[in-house]
Write an enzyme that holds these catalytic residues in place. Structure first.
Site, PDB file in Angstrom:
ATOM      1  CG  ASP A  23       0.739  -7.060   7.704  1.00  0.00           C
ATOM      2  OD1 ASP A  23       0.159  -6.477   8.449  1.00  0.00           O
ATOM      3  OD2 ASP A  23       1.527  -6.600   6.645  1.00  0.00           O
ATOM      4  CB  ILE A  82      11.998  -5.463   8.951  1.00  0.00           C
ATOM      5  CG1 ILE A  82      11.898  -6.380   7.825  1.00  0.00           C
ATOM      6  CG2 ILE A  82      13.246  -4.633   9.101  1.00  0.00           C
ATOM      7  CD1 ILE A  82      13.316  -7.252   7.873  1.00  0.00           C
ATOM      8  CG  MET A 127      -2.032  -1.073   1.180  1.00  0.00           C
ATOM      9  SD  MET A 127      -3.582  -0.785   1.780  1.00  0.00           S
ATOM     10  CE  MET A 127      -3.145  -0.208   3.357  1.00  0.00           C
ATOM     11  CG  PHE A 170       4.143   6.260   3.729  1.00  0.00           C
ATOM     12  CD1 PHE A 170       4.268   7.514   3.148  1.00  0.00           C
ATOM     13  CD2 PHE A 170       4.794   6.279   4.986  1.00  0.00           C
ATOM     14  CE1 PHE A 170       4.846   8.561   3.737  1.00  0.00           C
ATOM     15  CE2 PHE A 170       5.443   7.369   5.707  1.00  0.00           C
ATOM     16  CZ  PHE A 170       5.186   8.744   4.918  1.00  0.00           C
ATOM     17  N   GLY A 211       5.042  -9.914   4.013  1.00  0.00           N
ATOM     18  CA  GLY A 211       5.841 -10.074   5.479  1.00  0.00           C
ATOM     19  C   GLY A 211       5.062 -10.644   6.563  1.00  0.00           C
ATOM     20  CD  GLN A 212       5.213 -14.542  10.216  1.00  0.00           C
ATOM     21  OE1 GLN A 212       5.086 -15.247   9.053  1.00  0.00           O
ATOM     22  NE2 GLN A 212       4.227 -14.777  11.029  1.00  0.00           N
ATOM     23  N   GLY A 226      10.838  -2.803   5.756  1.00  0.00           N
ATOM     24  CA  GLY A 226      10.199  -3.874   5.828  1.00  0.00           C
ATOM     25  C   GLY A 226       9.752  -4.325   4.378  1.00  0.00           C
ATOM     26  CG  HIS A 227       6.770  -1.968   2.454  1.00  0.00           C
ATOM     27  ND1 HIS A 227       6.677  -0.782   3.298  1.00  0.00           N
ATOM     28  CD2 HIS A 227       5.564  -2.529   2.220  1.00  0.00           C
ATOM     29  CE1 HIS A 227       5.487  -0.684   3.629  1.00  0.00           C
ATOM     30  NE2 HIS A 227       4.818  -1.770   3.092  1.00  0.00           N
TER      31      HIS A 227
END
Lengths: 280, 280
Positions: free
Chosen positions: A149, A175, A29, A31, A146-147, A35-36
């Site tokens: 979520d 992260i 989404m 921003f 990612g873990q 982590g992304h």
């Protein structure tokens, strides 16, 4: 490349597929945070061509949630994605993704009702819908989630299996900031004071992991401890603490490997989530 | 080729796609008749490689419906399909299509609730689910559906659009027996007497078309005529007569081109449907 239409992205990816390139896909989404970027880097390591989608999906926000205020900075997202190894950034408009009169619903029963689904009843239906659409548009070889979520991850794995999507889901570790706070695009909402209070989430999980390492296996005792630790801080308004099997999101009676401890709380007005996969 | 597993069918189709062959797909529940064969022939005309699936989908039958008794003859289906131009017949087991613990639902709202959806509430959800799965397994260039199942056709067109499946739906005309009865795998259930009564459906539609050619535009008058014509026969137990827009399946106030007149009735114990697309 910064692409805004489904037609264009399909044409470009058809070229890639014609030359038998593998396609790694990172839906976001926007921003973007570290982590992304870790997902994009992983996708680049494992694939010939990497697509990042940046789309704030209205279907996964409730009427009183922060869809309108969700932070957006598409130019920054573009530059960060390219820097991390993306080849194409897909940034469709709402009209491109949801032309008038959308009638389709995609649901993953049972896994969607507890945890975040309890306080956000539209959330996972909106995610299952947009992910189905994006998978059909991008048709990736592997998709990266990612873990962080954890419930979303379990739902999407089930979606891929039950609907026979021909792709692999790759789960990547959560992260954290240097002080332990789970990275989130919503962290930007936190005041200085709230930023400090927010550490209660990660700290309570680390301490729970310690208790488990020392032999505690009773989920109720762990929950009780976390509850107390988080609610001690008056900025923190607890939503849930759940101790579940990470695959089917059903509560466990005894803590073991692959048990997930997940928490959600409002810190000031900002809803944050965090979790750990238990190592016993 | 007669293929029973998803893995095998994918491997074969990957070869075809590697050589950039177009794939035509005809999903069926088997017990093929001329209607199905017309779809297969059309698919062969328009594509390099044709896949026919033969799968009696339990998800689209209600608990009191004829899933168990639905006619099956897979060898005959295989031979007829090959004869009509199919290259591969995909005939999975129930376990292959629905491993234990399926959690996914796919729904097309509004279009699924009227007509056949009113008396068969599970029907179109089961169809949307199995078609989504089959599209993801076969990944066809074009998929072929008969106008006989007009509501199903409208639902699948919407599904493809809303979920961004990268394929084209080709609608093919309803095929009739010499005396006008719409072809159906369920016609085999009819006794000689019922077979004759069943003609009331098609005949009422032909007569309605005549009334429209002669200037009638009022759907209520047409409905009233059809109702009387069908229910005159004591073997016929009417389920519905609906006069709707063929795209969105919403009732029309005035009959025009692209209006669909659809009827469903039990003839003896056999549920039959029929329809015409009006030409004004």
């Amino acid at each position: 490349m910064f692409i805004h239409t489904i037609k264009e992205v399909r044409n470009i990816l058809k070229e890639q597929k014609r030359s038998e390139k593998s396609i790694g896909f990172v839906p976001t989404m926007g921003f973007l945070h570290e982590g992304h970027l870790s997902l994009i880097k992983k996708a680049k390591e494992e694939n010939d061509y990497v697509v990042v989608s940046v789309f704030v999906n209205p279907a996964q926000f409730g009427p009183n949630e922060d869809f309108k205020d969700y932070p957006r900075d598409y130019e920054r997202d573009y530059n960060l994605s390219i820097g991390a190894g993306a080849d194409l950034i897909f940034n469709p408009s709402i009209e491109e993704m949801y032309p008038v009169d959308n009638k389709c619903e995609v649901k993953v029963k049972d896994l969607s009702s507890g945890l975040c689904g309890a306080s956000r009843p539209l959330f996972f239906g909106g995610i299952a819908l947009v992910v189905t659409k994006l998978f059909n548009i991008i048709n990736p070889t592997k998709a990266y989630f990612g873990q962080k979520d954890a419930q979303q991850l379990a739902i999407i794995k089930k979606l891929v299996k039950d609907l026979n999507f021909d792709l692999e889901i790759v789960a990547c570790p959560l992260i954290r900031e240097a002080d332990g706070l789970a990275m989130s695009s919503r962290n930007i909402y936190l005041s200085k004071d709230e930023r400090k209070s927010a550490l209660r989430l990660s700290q309570s999980l680390f301490k729970a992991q310690e208790m488990i390492k020392n032999g505690e296996r009773n989920p109720d005792k762990i929950k009780e401890f976390i509850k107390q630790y988080i609610t001690e801080d008056e900025n923190c308004n607890l939503d849930y603490i759940e101790i579940v099997d990470s695959g089917n999101i059903i509560g466990v009676e005894e803590i073991k490997d692959s048990t997930l401890i997940a928490v959600a709380a409002n810190v000031g007005k900002t809803r944050l989530i965090d979790n750990i996969l238990v190592e016993v």
